[in-house]
Design an enzyme around this catalytic site. Structure first.
Site, PDB file in Angstrom:
ATOM      1  N   THR A 265       0.821  -1.205   0.000  1.00 16.78           N
ATOM      2  CA  THR A 265       0.000   0.000   0.000  1.00 16.78           C
ATOM      3  C   THR A 265       0.860   1.262   0.000  1.00 16.78           C
ATOM      4  OG1 THR A 265      -1.514   1.286   1.389  1.00 16.78           O
ATOM      5  CG2 THR A 265      -0.095  -0.262   2.535  1.00 16.78           C
ATOM      6  N   ASP A 266       0.290   2.355  -0.495  1.00 20.52           N
ATOM      7  CA  ASP A 266       1.001   3.644  -0.444  1.00 20.52           C
ATOM      8  C   ASP A 266       1.101   4.179   0.986  1.00 20.52           C
ATOM      9  OD1 ASP A 266      -1.669   4.377  -0.064  1.00 20.52           O
ATOM     10  OD2 ASP A 266      -1.717   5.845  -1.692  1.00 20.52           O
ATOM     11  N   GLU A 267       0.299   3.591   1.918  1.00 20.32           N
ATOM     12  CA  GLU A 267       0.316   4.114   3.291  1.00 20.32           C
ATOM     13  C   GLU A 267       1.657   3.892   3.980  1.00 20.32           C
ATOM     14  OE1 GLU A 267      -3.073   3.507   5.761  1.00 20.32           O
ATOM     15  OE2 GLU A 267      -4.472   3.660   4.089  1.00 20.32           O
TER      16      GLU A 267
ATOM     17  N   LYS B  13       2.334  -3.283   7.320  1.00 21.12           N
ATOM     18  CA  LYS B  13       2.552  -3.459   5.874  1.00 21.12           C
ATOM     19  C   LYS B  13       3.994  -3.067   5.529  1.00 21.12           C
ATOM     20  CE  LYS B  13       0.031  -4.520   3.066  1.00 21.12           C
ATOM     21  NZ  LYS B  13      -0.365  -5.847   2.512  1.00 21.12           N
TER      22      LYS B  13
ATOM     23  N   TYR C 110      -1.747  -0.451  11.095  1.00 20.30           N
ATOM     24  CA  TYR C 110      -1.909  -1.107   9.783  1.00 20.30           C
ATOM     25  C   TYR C 110      -0.710  -0.826   8.884  1.00 20.30           C
ATOM     26  CZ  TYR C 110      -3.222  -1.514   4.870  1.00 20.30           C
ATOM     27  OH  TYR C 110      -3.214  -1.788   3.522  1.00 20.30           O
TER      28      TYR C 110
HETATM   29  P1  NAD Z   1      -9.774  -7.075   2.375  1.00 19.79           P
HETATM   30  O1  NAD Z   1      -9.735  -6.747   3.814  1.00 19.79           O
HETATM   31  O2  NAD Z   1     -10.998  -6.791   1.586  1.00 19.79           O
HETATM   32  O3  NAD Z   1      -9.435  -8.631   2.168  1.00 19.79           O
HETATM   33  C1  NAD Z   1      -8.385  -9.258   2.860  1.00 19.79           C
HETATM   34  C2  NAD Z   1      -8.540 -10.765   2.645  1.00 19.79           C
HETATM   35  O4  NAD Z   1      -7.449 -11.426   3.325  1.00 19.79           O
HETATM   36  C3  NAD Z   1      -9.831 -11.334   3.236  1.00 19.79           C
HETATM   37  O5  NAD Z   1     -10.420 -12.232   2.316  1.00 19.79           O
HETATM   38  C4  NAD Z   1      -9.375 -12.064   4.484  1.00 19.79           C
HETATM   39  O6  NAD Z   1     -10.204 -13.165   4.819  1.00 19.79           O
HETATM   40  C5  NAD Z   1      -7.976 -12.499   4.089  1.00 19.79           C
HETATM   41  N1  NAD Z   1      -7.101 -12.702   5.244  1.00 19.79           N
HETATM   42  C6  NAD Z   1      -6.866 -11.836   6.268  1.00 19.79           C
HETATM   43  N2  NAD Z   1      -6.009 -12.399   7.136  1.00 19.79           N
HETATM   44  C7  NAD Z   1      -5.692 -13.611   6.657  1.00 19.79           C
HETATM   45  C8  NAD Z   1      -4.847 -14.660   7.115  1.00 19.79           C
HETATM   46  N3  NAD Z   1      -4.167 -14.554   8.263  1.00 19.79           N
HETATM   47  N4  NAD Z   1      -4.751 -15.786   6.365  1.00 19.79           N
HETATM   48  C9  NAD Z   1      -5.441 -15.900   5.201  1.00 19.79           C
HETATM   49  N5  NAD Z   1      -6.262 -14.948   4.732  1.00 19.79           N
HETATM   50  C10 NAD Z   1      -6.385 -13.824   5.456  1.00 19.79           C
HETATM   51  O7  NAD Z   1      -8.513  -6.364   1.744  1.00 19.79           O
HETATM   52  P2  NAD Z   1      -8.305  -5.634   0.340  1.00 19.79           P
HETATM   53  O8  NAD Z   1      -8.777  -4.244   0.429  1.00 19.79           O
HETATM   54  O9  NAD Z   1      -8.780  -6.531  -0.734  1.00 19.79           O
HETATM   55  O10 NAD Z   1      -6.703  -5.575   0.308  1.00 19.79           O
HETATM   56  C11 NAD Z   1      -5.943  -6.642  -0.247  1.00 19.79           C
HETATM   57  C12 NAD Z   1      -4.464  -6.277  -0.208  1.00 19.79           C
HETATM   58  O11 NAD Z   1      -4.257  -5.054  -0.927  1.00 19.79           O
HETATM   59  C13 NAD Z   1      -3.918  -6.020   1.197  1.00 19.79           C
HETATM   60  O12 NAD Z   1      -2.618  -6.551   1.267  1.00 19.79           O
HETATM   61  C14 NAD Z   1      -3.894  -4.495   1.320  1.00 19.79           C
HETATM   62  O13 NAD Z   1      -2.900  -4.082   2.223  1.00 19.79           O
HETATM   63  C15 NAD Z   1      -3.571  -4.116  -0.105  1.00 19.79           C
HETATM   64  N6  NAD Z   1      -4.044  -2.773  -0.539  1.00 19.79           N
HETATM   65  C16 NAD Z   1      -5.358  -2.410  -0.394  1.00 19.79           C
HETATM   66  C17 NAD Z   1      -5.795  -1.185  -0.885  1.00 19.79           C
HETATM   67  C18 NAD Z   1      -7.235  -0.741  -0.767  1.00 19.79           C
HETATM   68  O14 NAD Z   1      -7.545   0.403  -1.109  1.00 19.79           O
HETATM   69  N7  NAD Z   1      -8.169  -1.587  -0.325  1.00 19.79           N
HETATM   70  C19 NAD Z   1      -4.873  -0.326  -1.496  1.00 19.79           C
HETATM   71  C20 NAD Z   1      -3.538  -0.728  -1.612  1.00 19.79           C
HETATM   72  C21 NAD Z   1      -3.141  -1.966  -1.151  1.00 19.79           C
HETATM   73  O1  DAU Z   2      -4.131   4.002   0.467  1.00 16.86           O
HETATM   74  C1  DAU Z   2      -4.377   2.625   0.425  1.00 16.86           C
HETATM   75  C2  DAU Z   2      -5.187   2.195   1.618  1.00 16.86           C
HETATM   76  O2  DAU Z   2      -6.507   2.686   1.403  1.00 16.86           O
HETATM   77  C3  DAU Z   2      -5.186   0.698   1.850  1.00 16.86           C
HETATM   78  O3  DAU Z   2      -3.888   0.281   2.145  1.00 16.86           O
HETATM   79  C4  DAU Z   2      -6.130   0.319   2.989  1.00 16.86           C
HETATM   80  O4  DAU Z   2      -6.198  -1.080   3.131  1.00 16.86           O
HETATM   81  C5  DAU Z   2      -7.508   0.868   2.668  1.00 16.86           C
HETATM   82  O5  DAU Z   2      -8.383   0.597   3.736  1.00 16.86           O
HETATM   83  C6  DAU Z   2      -7.438   2.372   2.416  1.00 16.86           C
HETATM   84  O6  DAU Z   2      -7.091   3.079   3.629  1.00 16.86           O
HETATM   85  P1  DAU Z   2      -7.839   4.445   4.062  1.00 16.86           P
HETATM   86  O7  DAU Z   2      -7.703   4.563   5.517  1.00 16.86           O
HETATM   87  O8  DAU Z   2      -7.408   5.568   3.205  1.00 16.86           O
HETATM   88  O9  DAU Z   2      -9.349   4.047   3.615  1.00 16.86           O
HETATM   89  P2  DAU Z   2     -10.773   4.220   4.323  1.00 16.86           P
HETATM   90  O10 DAU Z   2     -11.778   3.733   3.315  1.00 16.86           O
HETATM   91  O11 DAU Z   2     -10.819   3.645   5.683  1.00 16.86           O
HETATM   92  O12 DAU Z   2     -10.905   5.811   4.450  1.00 16.86           O
HETATM   93  C7  DAU Z   2     -10.735   6.665   3.334  1.00 16.86           C
HETATM   94  C8  DAU Z   2     -10.801   8.098   3.861  1.00 16.86           C
HETATM   95  O13 DAU Z   2     -12.136   8.385   4.276  1.00 16.86           O
HETATM   96  C9  DAU Z   2      -9.919   8.347   5.068  1.00 16.86           C
HETATM   97  O14 DAU Z   2      -9.373   9.657   4.980  1.00 16.86           O
HETATM   98  C10 DAU Z   2     -10.867   8.253   6.260  1.00 16.86           C
HETATM   99  C11 DAU Z   2     -12.180   8.744   5.678  1.00 16.86           C
HETATM  100  N1  DAU Z   2     -13.421   8.147   6.225  1.00 16.86           N
HETATM  101  C12 DAU Z   2     -13.499   6.808   6.339  1.00 16.86           C
HETATM  102  C13 DAU Z   2     -14.668   6.202   6.781  1.00 16.86           C
HETATM  103  C14 DAU Z   2     -14.766   4.705   6.930  1.00 16.86           C
HETATM  104  C15 DAU Z   2     -14.516   8.968   6.502  1.00 16.86           C
HETATM  105  O15 DAU Z   2     -14.466  10.210   6.378  1.00 16.86           O
HETATM  106  N2  DAU Z   2     -15.679   8.375   6.926  1.00 16.86           N
HETATM  107  C16 DAU Z   2     -15.806   7.025   7.070  1.00 16.86           C
HETATM  108  O16 DAU Z   2     -16.897   6.557   7.459  1.00 16.86           O
END
Ligand code: NAD
Ligand code: DAU
Length: 328
Positions: A117-119, A148, A144
């Site tokens: 992730t970019d975080e 990562k 988190y």
């Molecule tokens: P998500 O939370 O929707 O899904 C995570 C999945 O991993 C789930 O199916 C969960 O059951 C599984 N999991 C969790 N712990 C586990 C374990 N110990 N063993 C096996 N399976 C396990 O997540 P997502 O948003 O699809 O993110 C997927 C990947 O992409 C992550 O590595 C996250 O850090 C990365 N990522 C997410 C975003 C985003 O915006 N959502 C952006 C950049 C990177």
């Molecule tokens: O940047 C990549 C990341 O993006 C991933 O690595 C993470 O797994 C993914 O969850 C996401 O992280 P954020 O914390 O940016 O996403 P989230 O959807 O939780 O929140 C997006 C923005 O919106 C953040 O600034 C917090 C805000 N927010 C979030 C929620 C849930 C609100 O204002 N209201 C809300 O109810």
């Protein structure tokens, strides 16, 4: 190619698997935590093998990796707010889980692509021209993002010390179908659909760099095919928007008053701004995003949540009860 996809029952992983079955023989390893579901894989259930198990289970992971040509490692605990209220599962899944995968790919000399992730880079000033690049120093803010970052460091060390054939990608905020209703965009859409008021943290000035999940996954496919071993690639589509703007856009697209939402308690340590410079990925691997109109993508995502209430409705009450307990 035989592909092992960890976390393939989660948001990004399931979208990846839906496409990957056309080209690869796919096994999904997923613990089916609260964030994963079999239903997300229903469209391809007859074309994959789904193994319910944990990535920290070295015996299971070793057995599956011995039978595969490559691993795409999505599995992680992913929600920042959950990491703030209970960090331990993040250490386990993100750090020990990635270590377990690395030891198995090392033992069996299997190609790994690690999803990050970019975080990990921390945050940027608002209204600055700066963006993250592959050489930006790591500076994570939350439990988190720090787990990562730790996982990424393990991957880099295993490449250098043991010659593991791995690549890493760090992507910005994804949106699209099958995203858990705890996350910002699906939470607001389903709040409207269930008659709740949408919730904005603080003033909503924080900026996220939105990318459609299909574009993230097309980049992952390019890296898996042609990425240079040991390299880190940043994935982003130039989608910077502040949260207030995204909130108002969702409400407008759902025919609501754009001001009809609540300001709620801000996230502690809330990162101000993320922004990705994906020049290297574009220049080196010729990747470009196709979902470049954010409003179009958002409209399609809203339609998906309208049409798939049976997928998200069973999750909604518990998620909102958790948020209510934190005044969010
Ligand atoms: P998500 O939370 O929707 O899904 C995570 C999945 O991993 C789930 O199916 C969960 O059951 C599984 N999991 C969790 N712990 C586990 C374990 N110990 N063993 C096996 N399976 C396990 O997540 P997502 O948003 O699809 O993110 C997927 C990947 O992409 C992550 O590595 C996250 O850090 C990365 N990522 C997410 C975003 C985003 O915006 N959502 C952006 C950049 C990177
Ligand atoms: O940047 C990549 C990341 O993006 C991933 O690595 C993470 O797994 C993914 O969850 C996401 O992280 P954020 O914390 O940016 O996403 P989230 O959807 O939780 O929140 C997006 C923005 O919106 C953040 O600034 C917090 C805000 N927010 C979030 C929620 C849930 C609100 O204002 N209201 C809300 O109810």
């Amino acid at each position: 190619m035989r592909l092992l996809v960890t976390g393939g029952a989660g948001f990004i992983g399931a979208n990846f698997v839906h496409d990957a079955v056309c080209e690869h023989d796919v096994t999904v390893l997923d613990a089916l935590t609260y964030a994963g579901s079999r239903e997300s894989l229903a469209p391809v259930e007859n074309k994959i093998r789904l193994v319910e198990g944990d990535i920290t289970d070295a015996e299971l992971v070793g057995k599956l990796i011995a039978e595969t040509d490559a691993v795409v490692h999505f599995a992680a605990e992913t929600h920042v707010d959950n990491s703030l209220s209970g960090p331990e599962p993040f250490l386990n899944a993100n750090v020990i889980g990635t270590f377990t995968i690395l030891e198995a790919v090392r033992a069996h000399n299997v190609r790994l692509h690690h999803i990050s992730t970019d975080e990990v880079y921390g945050d940027l000033e608002l209204n600055s021209p700066q963006r993250f690049t592959e050489s930006t120093p790591y500076n994570p803010s939350s439990p988190y993002s720090s787990t990562k970052a730790a996982a990424d460091m393990l991957v880099r060390a295993w490449v250098r010390s043991y010659g593991v054939r791995a690549t890493i990608s760090n992507c910005s905020n994804n949106y699209g179908p099958y995203q858990h209703v705890e996350k910002f965009i699906p939470r607001q859409i389903t709040n409207v659909l269930t008659g709740r008021r949408p919730k904005l943290y603080g003033a909503g000035a924080n900026v996220r760099d939105w990318i459609h999940v299909s574009d993230h996954n097309s980049a992952v496919r390019r890296i898996l095919a042609d990425g240079q071993i040991g390299r880190t690639y940043l994935i982003g589509a130039g989608g910077e928007r502040d949260n207030l703007t995204v909130m108002r856009t969702i409400l407008r697209l759902m025919d609501r008053d754009p001001e009809d939402f609540d300001h709620v308690t801000d996230r502690v340590g809330h990162d101000l701004r993320y922004a990705i410079d994906a020049t290297m990925l574009r220049d080196e691997l010729g990747w470009s995003p196709t979902h470049t109109d954010f409003e179009d993508g958002l409209r399609a995502t809203i339609d998906w949540y309208r049409a798939n209430e049976s997928w998200w409705a069973p999750l909604k009450d518990a998620v909102e009860a958790g948020y209510a307990g934190r005044n969010q």
